[in-house]
Design a protein around this motif. Structure first.
Motif, PDB file in Angstrom:
ATOM      1  N   ASP A  80       0.828  -1.208   0.000  1.00 62.01           N
ATOM      2  CA  ASP A  80       0.000   0.000   0.000  1.00 62.01           C
ATOM      3  C   ASP A  80       0.863   1.259   0.000  1.00 62.01           C
ATOM      4  O   ASP A  80       0.630   2.183  -0.801  1.00 62.01           O
ATOM      5  N   ILE A  81       1.875   1.289   0.856  1.00 63.82           N
ATOM      6  CA  ILE A  81       2.757   2.454   0.934  1.00 63.82           C
ATOM      7  C   ILE A  81       3.580   2.575  -0.342  1.00 63.82           C
ATOM      8  O   ILE A  81       3.787   3.666  -0.873  1.00 63.82           O
ATOM      9  N   LEU A  82       4.029   1.443  -0.862  1.00 64.03           N
ATOM     10  CA  LEU A  82       4.819   1.436  -2.086  1.00 64.03           C
ATOM     11  C   LEU A  82       4.038   2.049  -3.243  1.00 64.03           C
ATOM     12  O   LEU A  82       4.554   2.882  -3.996  1.00 64.03           O
ATOM     13  N   GLU A  83       2.776   1.671  -3.368  1.00 64.74           N
ATOM     14  CA  GLU A  83       1.938   2.200  -4.447  1.00 64.74           C
ATOM     15  C   GLU A  83       1.583   3.667  -4.210  1.00 64.74           C
ATOM     16  O   GLU A  83       1.548   4.468  -5.151  1.00 64.74           O
ATOM     17  N   GLU A  84       1.305   4.027  -2.971  1.00 68.22           N
ATOM     18  CA  GLU A  84       0.915   5.407  -2.673  1.00 68.22           C
ATOM     19  C   GLU A  84       2.080   6.367  -2.890  1.00 68.22           C
ATOM     20  O   GLU A  84       1.882   7.485  -3.389  1.00 68.22           O
ATOM     21  N   THR A 125     -10.037   9.478   2.135  1.00 64.65           N
ATOM     22  CA  THR A 125      -8.943   8.512   2.134  1.00 64.65           C
ATOM     23  C   THR A 125      -7.646   9.165   2.572  1.00 64.65           C
ATOM     24  O   THR A 125      -7.493  10.384   2.486  1.00 64.65           O
ATOM     25  N   LYS A 126      -6.717   8.351   3.051  1.00 66.40           N
ATOM     26  CA  LYS A 126      -5.347   8.828   3.229  1.00 66.40           C
ATOM     27  C   LYS A 126      -4.459   8.306   2.113  1.00 66.40           C
ATOM     28  O   LYS A 126      -3.283   8.643   2.036  1.00 66.40           O
ATOM     29  N   PHE A 127      -5.047   7.484   1.226  1.00 69.86           N
ATOM     30  CA  PHE A 127      -4.325   6.937   0.078  1.00 69.86           C
ATOM     31  C   PHE A 127      -4.844   7.619  -1.188  1.00 69.86           C
ATOM     32  O   PHE A 127      -5.482   6.991  -2.044  1.00 69.86           O
ATOM     33  N   ASP A 160      -9.642   2.611   1.818  1.00 71.26           N
ATOM     34  CA  ASP A 160      -8.755   2.373   2.952  1.00 71.26           C
ATOM     35  C   ASP A 160      -8.356   0.908   2.993  1.00 71.26           C
ATOM     36  O   ASP A 160      -8.929   0.063   2.296  1.00 71.26           O
ATOM     37  N   ILE A 161      -7.379   0.619   3.854  1.00 73.04           N
ATOM     38  CA  ILE A 161      -6.956  -0.763   4.086  1.00 73.04           C
ATOM     39  C   ILE A 161      -8.002  -1.474   4.925  1.00 73.04           C
ATOM     40  O   ILE A 161      -8.501  -0.924   5.906  1.00 73.04           O
TER      41      ILE A 161
END
Length: 206
Positions: free
Chosen positions: A72-76, A114-116, A154-155
């Motif tokens: 998730d972080i990698l994509e964001e 969202t935060k993403f 979200d996750i």
């Protein structure tokens, strides 16, 4: 010396346990306290203990040769790094969720909390759907409950938080797990050492 960025917390604990099993453990890591840098000159390994959201930045900028980060972080972040191994833990997924019984109105823009934001924008752009994005850093589930948004991106791990707030998943669209990433320049100069670590971790996973 090869530098590995480890995320603090549960994901980092799992990763360090895997690295130890793969032969890259450091005795000093057993009582780390508030230290942020742990070195083992004999093995040629240095660990950086950083916030999970910062791992990809440390690796991309060359402060670390390798790192472990959630997909998730990698994509964001859209980090320009090599993704070399799916570690197979830290499983969850990215999802769109809304209040129970929600019906989308296609005649107007959908409001998305969202935060993403990067991931959410790409999701709705791929579907040709006009959307308004509201960036939040926590308690995303509150937004549709209070009428601030129509949906959230979200996750979702177990879904219990959604259920407790009378929300439901509309679409699951990205499977997430921990990934081993490598700085591109580091790989050119330390290919043998980095491939050795990757192979050892893969073997330790079974």
């Amino acid at each position: 010396m090869i530098t590995i960025a480890l995320p603090k917390g549960r994901l980092g604990d799992k990763t360090y346990a895997l690295l130890s099993q793969a032969g890259y453990g450091i005795p000093a890591m057993e009582n780390v306290g508030r230290k942020l840098v742990i070195e083992d000159e004999e093995k040629g390994i240095r660990y950086l203990l950083v916030k999970p959201a910062d791992v990809a930045v440390y690796v991309e900028k060359g402060a670390a040769d390798l790192g472990v980060v959630g997909k998730d972080i990698l994509e964001e972040e859209g980090a320009d790094v090599f993704e070399v191994l799916d570690l197979g833990y830290g499983h969850c997924h990215m999802a769109v969720a809304a209040k129970e019984g929600y019906k989308e109105d296609p005649s107007r823009r959908v409001r998305v909390a969202t935060k993403f934001e990067r991931i959410a924008r790409e999701y709705y752009a791929a579907r040709g759907r006009d959307a308004e994005f509201i960036h939040l850093n926590g308690s995303i589930e509150l937004a549709p409950v209070l009428g601030m948004s129509d949906v959230i991106v979200d996750i979702v791990e177990t879904g219990s938080t959604l259920r407790e707030n009378h929300l439901e998943v509309i679409d699951r669209f990205m499977e997430i797990s921990a990934r081993l990433i490598v700085n591109k320049a580091s790989y050119r100069f330390h290919e043998k050492e980095i491939d050795g670590i990757r192979r050892s971790m893969k073997e330790a996973l079974g």
